[in-house]
Scaffold this active site. Structure first.
Site, short mmCIF file in Angstrom:
data_model
loop_
_atom_site.label_atom_id
_atom_site.label_comp_id
_atom_site.label_asym_id
_atom_site.label_seq_id
_atom_site.Cartn_x
_atom_site.Cartn_y
_atom_site.Cartn_z
N LYS A 36 0.83 -1.21 0.00
CA LYS A 36 0.00 0.00 0.00
C LYS A 36 0.86 1.25 0.00
O LYS A 36 0.63 2.19 -0.77
CB LYS A 36 -0.91 0.00 1.23
CG LYS A 36 -1.76 1.25 1.36
CD LYS A 36 -2.33 1.43 2.74
CE LYS A 36 -1.31 2.01 3.68
NZ LYS A 36 -1.84 2.97 4.66
N ASN A 37 1.86 1.29 0.86
CA ASN A 37 2.66 2.51 1.02
C ASN A 37 3.61 2.75 -0.14
O ASN A 37 4.24 3.81 -0.20
CB ASN A 37 3.44 2.46 2.34
CG ASN A 37 2.52 2.64 3.54
OD1 ASN A 37 1.42 3.18 3.41
ND2 ASN A 37 2.96 2.19 4.70
N ARG A 74 -4.14 10.61 5.04
CA ARG A 74 -3.05 11.58 5.11
C ARG A 74 -2.18 11.58 3.86
O ARG A 74 -1.67 12.61 3.44
CB ARG A 74 -2.19 11.27 6.34
CG ARG A 74 -1.01 12.19 6.49
CD ARG A 74 -0.18 11.84 7.72
NE ARG A 74 0.96 12.71 7.81
CZ ARG A 74 2.12 12.47 7.25
NH1 ARG A 74 2.29 11.38 6.56
NH2 ARG A 74 3.13 13.32 7.38
N CYS A 107 -5.34 8.42 10.01
CA CYS A 107 -5.36 7.85 11.36
C CYS A 107 -4.96 8.89 12.40
O CYS A 107 -4.04 9.67 12.19
CB CYS A 107 -4.38 6.67 11.44
SG CYS A 107 -4.99 5.16 10.69
N ARG A 155 1.81 14.53 12.93
CA ARG A 155 2.39 14.28 11.61
C ARG A 155 2.30 15.52 10.70
O ARG A 155 1.62 15.51 9.69
CB ARG A 155 1.72 13.06 10.96
CG ARG A 155 1.85 11.82 11.80
CD ARG A 155 1.56 10.57 11.04
NE ARG A 155 0.14 10.40 10.78
CZ ARG A 155 -0.38 9.32 10.19
NH1 ARG A 155 0.40 8.35 9.80
NH2 ARG A 155 -1.66 9.22 9.98
N PRO A 156 2.96 16.61 11.06
CA PRO A 156 2.82 17.85 10.29
C PRO A 156 3.46 17.74 8.91
O PRO A 156 4.28 16.86 8.64
CB PRO A 156 3.58 18.86 11.16
CG PRO A 156 4.59 18.05 11.91
CD PRO A 156 3.91 16.73 12.17
N VAL A 157 3.07 18.68 8.03
CA VAL A 157 3.59 18.70 6.67
C VAL A 157 4.59 19.83 6.47
O VAL A 157 4.88 20.22 5.34
CB VAL A 157 2.44 18.81 5.64
CG1 VAL A 157 1.55 17.60 5.71
CG2 VAL A 157 1.64 20.10 5.86
N ASP A 158 5.14 20.36 7.56
CA ASP A 158 6.04 21.50 7.43
C ASP A 158 7.28 21.18 6.60
O ASP A 158 7.80 22.04 5.88
CB ASP A 158 6.45 22.02 8.81
CG ASP A 158 7.17 20.98 9.65
OD1 ASP A 158 6.66 19.84 9.74
OD2 ASP A 158 8.24 21.28 10.20
N ASP A 181 5.06 0.85 12.48
CA ASP A 181 3.87 0.16 11.99
C ASP A 181 3.78 -1.29 12.45
O ASP A 181 2.78 -1.96 12.17
CB ASP A 181 3.81 0.21 10.45
CG ASP A 181 3.29 1.54 9.93
OD1 ASP A 181 2.83 2.36 10.74
OD2 ASP A 181 3.34 1.76 8.71
N ILE A 194 8.34 7.44 17.18
CA ILE A 194 7.93 8.08 15.93
C ILE A 194 6.68 8.93 16.12
O ILE A 194 6.65 10.10 15.73
CB ILE A 194 7.67 7.02 14.84
CG1 ILE A 194 8.89 6.08 14.70
CG2 ILE A 194 7.36 7.69 13.51
CD1 ILE A 194 10.17 6.77 14.29
N ARG A 226 -8.17 -0.31 5.29
CA ARG A 226 -7.30 0.66 4.65
C ARG A 226 -5.96 0.05 4.27
O ARG A 226 -5.31 0.52 3.34
CB ARG A 226 -7.04 1.86 5.58
CG ARG A 226 -8.24 2.79 5.77
CD ARG A 226 -7.84 4.01 6.59
NE ARG A 226 -6.65 4.62 6.02
CZ ARG A 226 -5.59 5.00 6.72
NH1 ARG A 226 -5.56 4.85 8.03
NH2 ARG A 226 -4.57 5.56 6.12
#
Length: 422
Positions: free
Chosen positions: A22-23, A92, A116, A121-124, A305, A327, A398
C-alpha cells in the site's frame, strides 16, 4: 459498519501470499499526475486507501480504472489542481498530490491532510522543501496554496526523516529544472520503489533508499508500467500472528530483507524465522516466548507500523518487556482495548511496560487506527476463552487485503460480520 469475529486458541499452519505494498502504491499513483498517457500499476492491493486515492485522481481530472491487482490511470480531459478536504481528510497520504500538481501545472491547492489519529504528523517539511525549489506557499482556510511557474533544483535538508515528505519532494524535483539534492531522507523501501518509477518516467534519480537522494529533473515525463513491491508491513503482521498463535506458516512473497529488525526480535523471543524457497517460514512450537524490548525507529530500525502487533506477542511472553515509541506521540491507543482482553500493560509517556504471561480472553474491542486493528485481530487469535469481535474494521481495510480470509486459510476461525454497529 463491519466487524471481524474471532474464536481463538487455534494454531496457524499453511501458506498465504503477501499483497502489493500500500505505502508504495499510493505515491506511485500520485506520480501518474506527472505525465500524460496511460500508466499501468500491477500487483496493487484491493484496499480502501487505493480507492480513496483513485477517487482523488478522478476528481483532479484523471481517468482511473481500478480492478486489483491492476490499476490503469489515463490522462483525462481537464486537470484541476485542487484536492478538496472531503477527499484528503480520509487519508493523510493524499497530501502527496501537492508536489506533482505544483511541478506539472504551476499551481496546487491541497487541503491539509487527515487519516489515522496517531499523532500530529505535520507537513512543514514538505512545504519547506517546495519553498527551497522556488514555490510560493500560503495557508488559506485549511488549504495549502502553492504556486511556481517552474520549480528549480536546489539542496533540501530535512530536519528529520519523513517518508511522505521525501516522496513529495522527489516527485516535485522530477520536473524541476536542474539538479535537486535531498539530505536526511527517509530510507524506507517504498521510497526506493518510487525512485525506480521516476526513473522509468525519464527523471534521473540516484540514491533512493539512502539518506541522500539526487534528482535530475526532466522537461517532461512519460507514463509507465510497473509492478508494485510486496507489502513488508503486511508480511511482518502475519509473521507476528504466526508467532503468537503458534504453528508453522509459509508466507509467500514476503520481503524478509526489509524486515530484518522484526525478524531479529522474533528470533530473540524464541520464534524460528527463515527463508525457505520463495517463502518466509515462521514456526513456533509449545515452548514459551521470551520477553524482549523494542524501540521503534526509522527504517532500517524496528518499524512503528509493527509496534502494536509486537505488543500482543509480548503479552504472551514470560517476563516484562519494554516498548518505546519514538515516531508518533499517540500510538498506544490499542493498550486500553488489549487491557479489556486481560493484558497487563503500563504506559508512561512514550514507553509501555508489558507484563506478559497472563492469558488473554475474548472481548468486544474497538479499532482506533490501522495497525491497532491488526493487533486486536492477533489478540483475538490467541484468546484462550470466549469470542473476540473487533469493531470499526474500516481502519483494517485501509491497509490489509482480506485479512480475515487469509487467516482462515491458515486455520483461524475468523469471519467478517457485515453491518455491525460501532
Amino acid at each position: 459498519m463491519d466487524s471481524i469475529r474471532i474464536r481463538g486458541g487455534k494454531p496457524l499452519s499453511g501458506k498465504i501470499r503477501i499483497s502489493g505494498a500500500k505505502n508504495a502504491a499510493l505515491p506511485i499513483l500520485c506520480a501518474t499526475l506527472l505525465s500524460d498517457g496511460e500508466s499501468l500499476l500491477r500487483n496493487v492491493p484491493a484496499l480502501r486507501d487505493i480507492d480513496t486515492t483513485s477517487a482523488l485522481l478522478r476528481f483532479l481530472g484523471r481517468d482511473v480504472e481500478v480492478a486489483p491487482p491492476l490499476v490503469r490511470v489515463g490522462a483525462g480531459d481537464n486537470v484541476r489542481p485542487e484536492a478538496p478536504y472531503e477527499l484528503v481528510k480520509q487519508m493523510r497520504a493524499s497530501v502527496m498530490v501537492l508536489g506533482p500538481l505544483l511541478a506539472r501545472f504551476g499551481r496546487a491547492k491541497v487541503s491539509l491532510p487527515g487519516g489515522c489519529q496517531i499523532g500530529t504528523r505535520p507537513v512543514d517539511q514538505h512545504l519547506k522543501g517546495l519553498e527551497a525549489l522556488g514555490a510560493t506557499i500560503r495557508l488559506s482556510r485549511g488549504y495549502i496554496v502553492a504556486e511556481c511557474k517552474r520549480l528549480r533544483g536546489a539542496e533540501v535538508v530535512f530536519d528529520l526523516p519523513t517518508v511522505t515528505g521525501t516522496e513529495n519532494l522527489m516527485m516535485a524535483a522530477a520536473l524541476a529544472k536542474g539538479r535537486t539534492t535531498l539530505v536526511n531522507c527517509a530510507r524506507e523501501p517504498e521510497v526506493e520503489e518510487l525512485g525506480r518509477v521516476l526513473n522509468k518516467m525519464g527523471a534521473r534519480v540516484s540514491g533512493a533508499g539512502t539518506d541522500v537522494i539526487h534528482i535530475e529533473g526532466a522537461d517532461e515525463l512519460e507514463p509507465f508500467d510497473h509492478a508494485i513491491i510486496s507489502d513488508r508491513i503486511e508480511a511482518g503482521t502475519y509473521m507476528v500472528a504466526a508467532a503468537a498463535a503458534g504453528g508453522d506458516v509459509l508466507i509467500e512473497n514476503a520481503p524478509l530483507e526489509d524486515l530484518e529488525a522484526v525478524a531479529a526480535k522474533l528470533r530473540q523471543a524464541g520464534v524460528e524465522v527463515g527463508r525457505e524457497g520463495d517463502c518466509v517460514r515462521v514456526r513456533r512450537d509449545g515452548r514459551p516466548l521470551r520477553a524482549v524490548d523494542i524501540t521503534t525507529a526509522p527504517h532500517p530500525g524496528f518499524p512503528t507500523d509493527m509496534q502494536a502487533q509486537f505488543m500482543v506477542l509480548m503479552c504472551l511472553a514470560q517476563g516484562t518487556s519494554r516498548i518505546v515509541e519514538t515516531i508518533f506521540e499517540n500510538r498506544f491507543m490499542h493498550v486500553p482495548e488489549l487491557s479489556r482482553m486481560g493484558a497487563h500493560i503500563d504506559v508512561d509517556g512514550h514507553t509501555a511496560h508489558v507484563h506478559g504471561g497472563a492469558p488473554l480472553s475474548g472481548a468486544t474491542v474497538m479499532a482506533t487506527d490501522l495497525r491497532a486493528s491488526a493487533s486486536l485481530v492477533i489478540a483475538g487469535l490467541v484468546a484462550t476463552e470466549g469470542e473476540t469481535e473487533v469493531l470499526r474494521v474500516y481502519h483494517l481495510d485501509r491497509g490489509y487485503e482480506f485479512m480475515e480470509r487469509k487467516l482462515a486459510q491458515l486455520g483461524a476461525d475468523t469471519v467478517r460480520v457485515e453491518g455491525r454497529a460501532g
